[in-house]
Design an enzyme around this catalytic site. Structure first.
Site, mmCIF file in Angstrom:
data_model
loop_
_atom_site.group_PDB
_atom_site.id
_atom_site.type_symbol
_atom_site.label_atom_id
_atom_site.label_comp_id
_atom_site.label_asym_id
_atom_site.label_seq_id
_atom_site.Cartn_x
_atom_site.Cartn_y
_atom_site.Cartn_z
ATOM 1 N N HIS A 149 0.857 -1.187 0.000
ATOM 2 C CA HIS A 149 0.000 0.000 0.000
ATOM 3 C C HIS A 149 0.898 1.244 0.000
ATOM 4 C CE1 HIS A 149 -4.230 -0.848 -0.108
ATOM 5 N NE2 HIS A 149 -4.053 -1.892 0.670
ATOM 6 N N ASP A 154 -4.674 2.060 2.143
ATOM 7 C CA ASP A 154 -5.073 1.340 3.366
ATOM 8 C C ASP A 154 -5.615 2.326 4.396
ATOM 9 O OD1 ASP A 154 -2.442 2.354 3.342
ATOM 10 O OD2 ASP A 154 -1.746 0.966 4.875
ATOM 11 N N HIS A 292 12.763 1.042 -26.241
ATOM 12 C CA HIS A 292 13.361 -0.257 -26.561
ATOM 13 C C HIS A 292 13.703 -0.343 -28.041
ATOM 14 C CE1 HIS A 292 12.570 -2.468 -22.773
ATOM 15 N NE2 HIS A 292 11.680 -1.505 -22.636
ATOM 16 N N TYR A 348 -7.108 9.347 -17.175
ATOM 17 C CA TYR A 348 -8.000 10.068 -16.269
ATOM 18 C C TYR A 348 -8.074 11.539 -16.654
ATOM 19 C CZ TYR A 348 -7.421 5.992 -13.189
ATOM 20 O OH TYR A 348 -7.407 4.740 -12.663
ATOM 21 N N GLU A 424 0.062 6.818 12.084
ATOM 22 C CA GLU A 424 -1.293 6.383 12.459
ATOM 23 C C GLU A 424 -2.044 7.422 13.283
ATOM 24 O OE1 GLU A 424 -0.387 2.633 14.256
ATOM 25 O OE2 GLU A 424 -0.650 1.549 12.360
#
Ligand code: NI
Length: 450
Positions: A149, A154, A292, A348, A424
């Site tokens: 993550h 998360d 490439h 997007y 956290e």
């Protein structure tokens, strides 16, 4: 409100005057009751968040340890759906892929607000030493890699699960409906997860009046960065094949060297940004991510190919730069007597926050985290498929800082880094932010249609 009635009241005859006074007093007491209700909701959010704080941290650690790539979010989706069902919400699963939607109908009439979290992880091998570090491995594009993550989704899932629990506990007092949107495949451009969910009807039944989302990233833990208007870029991909003519490395004039032509194209594309675009209007970027060609030192190969991305924050510049890209590559190839095939894959769209909605909600952000913890941020050239929701309904997407206090912000690992780390302590702040944004939006009514 009563003051505004005064000039009229002084001139009015007695009966209408008394009636107006009564109506004014009724309105004032209604408003006072509403603001008391709202303050009660704000305090209740704080109290409920404190009660579930530890659970939110546990969810986030569990999700962090079990990351799933775009379109593979089965475990995460089940965790979310089970939780929403346990809260008594109306739950829909398999919405546009692995999407999960929870509907919470409040006890009072009001508008519909949507809150969105994205659920997917990235093919990145985690290098942060955590007790709940990801050890998941997979094969991606033919290569062995870890799964992590690394974009912090998360945190988004855990915060929105917590927000659902907080608001579900206040259901009777909620003045409207909250739709919790857990979206898959945000990292799965160009299709993504928002588009398929919209096609599956996520913004209808009930019809969403506004949508909010947050994204964690570098920034002092618990601070908010926001901006009205364009905040994230259109992310369009392209592939260019340069056709050459194979020959001996010692005899280039007998062939056409696609490596030299390709190298000229790489440099030519950079001049679209540096010499041909008005960067005072908006920044833009063209990046070649892979090139490439060839097999050994003394063979000029038959072709070369490259892939890249174009990032723009302005719709006209997007169209203009993509047209110049095609023209530049084709013309350089033509000048060498060959051709180049240019394929552009629109990704997007530009993520554009509704200015009026953002301005309306910023006082809520300030109230929740404090004036000095909210700052305006610059737009980013990263892409985000929250943009697809914002194409359909007014939306506000903002950043939540997760860099631990005391850490130098300049050295904090960015999103997508194997060293990305989220503090956290920001999780309960995220829950309070999302809960308060939802409640204040509902209490203020749906935005006026222009
Ligand atoms: Ni992300």
């Amino acid at each position: 409100m009563l003051l505004a009635f005064k000039p009229y009241l002084q001139k009015a005859p007695m009966l209408p005057r008394l009636l107006s006074l009564a109506a004014g007093l009724a309105l004032a007491s209604q408003l006072a009751a509403q603001s008391a209700d709202l303050s009660a909701l704000h305090s209740a959010i704080d109290k409920q968040t404190t009660l579930i704080e530890a659970k939110v941290v546990d969810w986030r650690r569990d999700i962090h340890q079990h990351p799933e790539l775009s379109t593979h979010e089965m475990r995460t989706a089940k965790l979310v759906a089970d939780h929403l069902r346990a809260l008594g919400l109306e739950v829909q699963t398999g919405v546009g892929g692995n999407g999960v939607v929870g509907i919470l109908r409040g006890g009072k009439r009001g508008p519909v607000v949507a809150l969105r979290a994205d659920m997917d992880a990235l093919p990145v091998t985690e290098m942060v030493d955590l007790p709940f570090k990801s050890t998941v491995r997979t094969t991606y594009n033919g290569q062995e890699t870890g799964v992590m993550h690394a974009c912090g989704h998360d945190n988004h899932v855990a915060i929105l699960m917590g927000t659902a629990e907080v608001l579900a506990s206040l259901k009777a007092q909620l003045p409207g409906t909250v739709k919790f949107i857990f979206q898959p495949a945000e990292e799965g451009a160009p299709i993504g997860g928002a588009g398929p969910m919209i096609e599956a009807g996520v913004l209808e039944n009930p019809k969403v009046d506004a949508i909010f989302g947050l994204h964690v990233g570098p920034g002092l833990s618990g601070t908010i960065g926001w901006r009205g208007g364009a905040i994230a870029a259109a992310a369009d991909g392209f592939r260019i094949i340069v056709h050459g003519k194979q020959t001996h490395g010692a005899l280039p004039s007998l062939g056409i060297d696609p490596i030299v032509v390709g190298a000229q194209i790489v440099l030519g594309l950079q001049t679209i940004i540096s010499r041909q675009s008005d960067l005072m209007t908006a920044p833009a970027v063209v990046t070649i991510g892979a090139f490439h060609a060839g097999l050994r030192e003394n063979i000029i190969p038959d072709s070369a190919w490259m892939i890249g991305t174009v990032r723009t924050l302005n719709a006209e510049m997007r169209t203009d730069i993509l047209a110049r890209l095609k023209r530049t590559a084709e013309s350089i190839a033509q000048s060498a007597g060959t051709t180049a095939d240019v394929r552009i894959d629109l990704g997007y769209p530009i993520t554009i926050n509704d200015v009026a909605l953002a301005n309306r909600m910023v006082p809520t952000l300030r109230r929740v985290v404090g004036d000095d913890q909210v700052h305006t941020s610059s737009a980013s050239l990263t892409g985000e498929d929250f943009s697809r929701f914002e194409e359909k309904v007014p939306g506000f997407f903002f950043g939540l800082g997760v860099t631990p206090k005391g850490k130098d912000l300049r050295t904090a690992a960015p999103n997508h880094s194997p060293l990305f780390f989220a503090d956290e302590a920001a999780l309960p702040i995220g829950v309070r932010i999302m809960s308060n944004v939802a409640v204040d939006f509902l209490a203020g009514g749906a935005p006026q249609k222009p």
